[in-house]
Scaffold this motif. Structure first.
Motif, PDB file in Angstrom:
ATOM      1  N   ALA A  88      -4.708  60.413  96.849  1.00  0.00           N
ATOM      2  CA  ALA A  88      -4.557  59.053  97.353  1.00  0.00           C
ATOM      3  C   ALA A  88      -4.251  59.035  98.843  1.00  0.00           C
ATOM      4  O   ALA A  88      -3.562  59.909  99.364  1.00  0.00           O
ATOM      5  CB  ALA A  88      -3.442  58.344  96.600  1.00  0.00           C
TER       6      ALA A  88
ATOM      7  N   ARG B  46      -5.816  49.299  96.558  1.00  0.00           N
ATOM      8  CA  ARG B  46      -5.158  50.483  97.117  1.00  0.00           C
ATOM      9  C   ARG B  46      -5.977  51.760  96.859  1.00  0.00           C
ATOM     10  O   ARG B  46      -5.464  52.865  97.040  1.00  0.00           O
ATOM     11  CB  ARG B  46      -3.776  50.667  96.487  1.00  0.00           C
ATOM     12  CG  ARG B  46      -2.829  49.479  96.649  1.00  0.00           C
ATOM     13  CD  ARG B  46      -2.264  49.348  98.033  1.00  0.00           C
ATOM     14  NE  ARG B  46      -1.339  48.238  98.142  1.00  0.00           N
ATOM     15  CZ  ARG B  46      -0.010  48.355  98.022  1.00  0.00           C
ATOM     16  NH1 ARG B  46       0.531  49.538  97.772  1.00  0.00           N
ATOM     17  NH2 ARG B  46       0.768  47.304  98.131  1.00  0.00           N
ATOM     18  N   ASP B  47      -7.217  51.603  96.433  1.00  0.00           N
ATOM     19  CA  ASP B  47      -8.015  52.770  96.032  1.00  0.00           C
ATOM     20  C   ASP B  47      -8.871  53.307  97.174  1.00  0.00           C
ATOM     21  O   ASP B  47      -9.041  52.660  98.209  1.00  0.00           O
ATOM     22  CB  ASP B  47      -8.938  52.389  94.864  1.00  0.00           C
ATOM     23  CG  ASP B  47      -9.995  51.377  95.295  1.00  0.00           C
ATOM     24  OD1 ASP B  47     -11.132  51.779  95.577  1.00  0.00           O
ATOM     25  OD2 ASP B  47      -9.673  50.164  95.366  1.00  0.00           O
TER      26      ASP B  47
ATOM     27  N   CYS C 132      -5.139  51.609  88.162  1.00  0.00           N
ATOM     28  CA  CYS C 132      -4.139  52.680  88.236  1.00  0.00           C
ATOM     29  C   CYS C 132      -3.291  52.598  89.492  1.00  0.00           C
ATOM     30  O   CYS C 132      -2.195  53.174  89.539  1.00  0.00           O
ATOM     31  CB  CYS C 132      -4.806  54.049  88.155  1.00  0.00           C
ATOM     32  SG  CYS C 132      -5.737  54.530  89.639  1.00  0.00           S
ATOM     33  N   CYS C 133      -3.779  51.895  90.514  1.00  0.00           N
ATOM     34  CA  CYS C 133      -3.055  51.926  91.796  1.00  0.00           C
ATOM     35  C   CYS C 133      -2.991  50.585  92.505  1.00  0.00           C
ATOM     36  O   CYS C 133      -2.135  50.388  93.375  1.00  0.00           O
ATOM     37  CB  CYS C 133      -3.680  52.960  92.734  1.00  0.00           C
ATOM     38  SG  CYS C 133      -5.389  52.556  93.202  1.00  0.00           S
ATOM     39  N   SER C 134      -3.882  49.666  92.183  1.00  0.00           N
ATOM     40  CA  SER C 134      -3.963  48.409  92.913  1.00  0.00           C
ATOM     41  C   SER C 134      -3.067  47.340  92.296  1.00  0.00           C
ATOM     42  O   SER C 134      -2.716  47.410  91.118  1.00  0.00           O
ATOM     43  CB  SER C 134      -5.413  47.915  92.955  1.00  0.00           C
ATOM     44  OG  SER C 134      -6.228  48.851  93.652  1.00  0.00           O
TER      45      SER C 134
ATOM     46  N   PRO D 262       0.615  53.614  95.615  1.00  0.00           N
ATOM     47  CA  PRO D 262       0.165  52.596  94.665  1.00  0.00           C
ATOM     48  C   PRO D 262       1.002  51.325  94.768  1.00  0.00           C
ATOM     49  O   PRO D 262       2.132  51.343  95.275  1.00  0.00           O
ATOM     50  CB  PRO D 262       0.362  53.278  93.306  1.00  0.00           C
ATOM     51  CG  PRO D 262       1.482  54.249  93.542  1.00  0.00           C
ATOM     52  CD  PRO D 262       1.280  54.739  94.949  1.00  0.00           C
TER      53      PRO D 262
ATOM     54  N   THR E 220       2.717  50.193  87.728  1.00  0.00           N
ATOM     55  CA  THR E 220       1.362  49.783  88.091  1.00  0.00           C
ATOM     56  C   THR E 220       0.788  48.933  86.965  1.00  0.00           C
ATOM     57  O   THR E 220       1.363  48.859  85.874  1.00  0.00           O
ATOM     58  CB  THR E 220       0.453  50.998  88.314  1.00  0.00           C
ATOM     59  OG1 THR E 220       0.335  51.721  87.072  1.00  0.00           O
ATOM     60  CG2 THR E 220       1.011  51.924  89.390  1.00  0.00           C
TER      61      THR E 220
ATOM     62  N   THR F 298      -5.180  58.574  88.193  1.00  0.00           N
ATOM     63  CA  THR F 298      -4.036  57.689  88.446  1.00  0.00           C
ATOM     64  C   THR F 298      -3.720  57.547  89.940  1.00  0.00           C
ATOM     65  O   THR F 298      -2.626  57.162  90.311  1.00  0.00           O
ATOM     66  CB  THR F 298      -2.761  58.130  87.692  1.00  0.00           C
ATOM     67  OG1 THR F 298      -2.271  59.371  88.210  1.00  0.00           O
ATOM     68  CG2 THR F 298      -3.019  58.239  86.199  1.00  0.00           C
ATOM     69  N   GLU F 299      -4.690  57.843  90.799  1.00  0.00           N
ATOM     70  CA  GLU F 299      -4.489  57.729  92.247  1.00  0.00           C
ATOM     71  C   GLU F 299      -5.542  56.870  92.928  1.00  0.00           C
ATOM     72  O   GLU F 299      -5.540  56.742  94.152  1.00  0.00           O
ATOM     73  CB  GLU F 299      -4.480  59.110  92.894  1.00  0.00           C
ATOM     74  CG  GLU F 299      -3.274  59.956  92.564  1.00  0.00           C
ATOM     75  CD  GLU F 299      -3.174  61.158  93.479  1.00  0.00           C
ATOM     76  OE1 GLU F 299      -2.359  61.124  94.414  1.00  0.00           O
ATOM     77  OE2 GLU F 299      -3.921  62.131  93.262  1.00  0.00           O
ATOM     78  N   GLY F 300      -6.487  56.320  92.175  1.00  0.00           N
ATOM     79  CA  GLY F 300      -7.503  55.467  92.780  1.00  0.00           C
ATOM     80  C   GLY F 300      -8.636  56.195  93.455  1.00  0.00           C
ATOM     81  O   GLY F 300      -9.280  55.628  94.348  1.00  0.00           O
TER      82      GLY F 300
END
Length: 320
Positions: free
Chosen positions: A225, A289-290, A307-309, A229, A253, A270-272
């Protein structure tokens, strides 16, 4: 829709460089595996519950095996250490079918590939494909040290004069020089397609250097990432198909909240960065946020990486 998975056997584990092992995966009873294309990856569903994505290194014409490489990263989130410490030759493990978010444009007049460290993995598969197609290519490969650079022998074995296309660069052998990524990009022919995979500072430099080039000719693969997140919480997610409302609490999240509520959704990194959790947005404005969606795709707000946004509007309506 559930992610398509299959079982494979770990046929062989090889040492490729300092802290980097390769894992050859085959069908447990022999036969062919699902096809893949250069730049593609598979997700490993680890026995500790983690799901991690790894690029396929081998030639896409090979249907009898998948070859991945894993860098044991002490600063990582534990997936690579688990693979190194727990997986043994002969084990049966679960993986996803191959996917490709970093596809090679085979029609390009010329391809410039820039790798940093373990970022060589998807680019090596691309090089193999370009060689098969007899296309024009250059590879610039940077690493901390020669002993930390995986697959140098594989590159050397491509053909006797491969060094006409290959430039290797090691931090401890530069004698004060810098790895001049901007110069590499500047020298690339205008019609060329450029690819980069490596650590975050390299990717940031690459994106800055290619800002004036056509977006369709610039390709980036993130392994981690770029930003934190969205875990501010305090909003609600409405699931249109299942007619449910899920509160996302602070510190969670959207993915966390859905899983806590027993909602079955696809996810991996799980990190975009991998795109597995991409979900269609029906109403609301996501806080993206990806690193998977393009700037144009993010502005369109048609999908979100759960997963991140997060959410910029009070409620987000998802096609779930």
């Amino acid at each position: 829709m559930a992610e398509s998975i299959l079982e494979v056997r770990v046929k062989r584990i090889g040492y490729e460089a300092e802290n980097i092992n390769s894992y050859e995966l085959v069908a447990p009873t022999g036969g062919e595996l699902a096809p893949f294309t250069a730049g593609g990856h598979i997700d490993l569903h680890l026995s500790n519950g983690m799901i991690r994505s790894y690029s396929l290194v081998n030639d896409q014409r090979e249907r009898h095996r998948y070859l991945i490489a894993v860098n044991k990263d002490a600063a990582g989130r534990g997936g690579s250490s688990f693979v190194h410490d727990s997986i043994r030759a002969g084990d049966i493990i679960t993986v996803s079918h191959p996917r490709n978010n970093f596809a090679l444009h085979e029609e390009a007049e010329h391809s410039v590939l820039i790798a940093g460290g373990i970022g060589i993995t998807p680019l090596l598969s691309m090089v193999r494909r370009l060689e098969t197609l007899e296309r024009s290519w250059e590879l610039f490969y940077a690493a901390r040290t020669r002993v930390a650079a995986a697959f140098l022998d594989e590159l050397d074995a491509l053909r006797p004069n491969v060094h006409l296309n290959l430039r290797v660069d090691f931090d401890d052998e530069r004698s004060g020089r810098v790895f001049d990524l901007a110069a590499i990009v500047k020298k690339a022919p205008a019609p060329a397609h450029l690819y980069c995979c490596g650590p975050l500072p390299m990717l940031a430099a690459f994106e800055a250097a290619t800002a004036d080039r056509p977006a369709g000719h610039v390709h980036v693969e993130y392994f981690q990432a770029r930003q934190a997140p969205a875990i501010e919480g305090g909003f609600e997610v409405k699931l249109a198909r299942s007619n449910r409302r899920i509160l996302v609490d602070a510190g969670k999240t959207i993915l966390d909240a859905l899983l806590d509520a027993g909602i079955a959704v696809n996810y991996a990194c799980t990190e975009g960065v991998c795109g597995t959790c991409e979900t269609r947005v029906l109403e609301g404005i996501p806080d993206h946020r990806d690193q998977f969606l393009s700037k144009e795709e993010q502005a369109a707000n048609k999908t979100v990486m759960i997963c991140c946004s997060g959410v910029k509007s009070g409620t987000l309506v998802l096609d779930l």
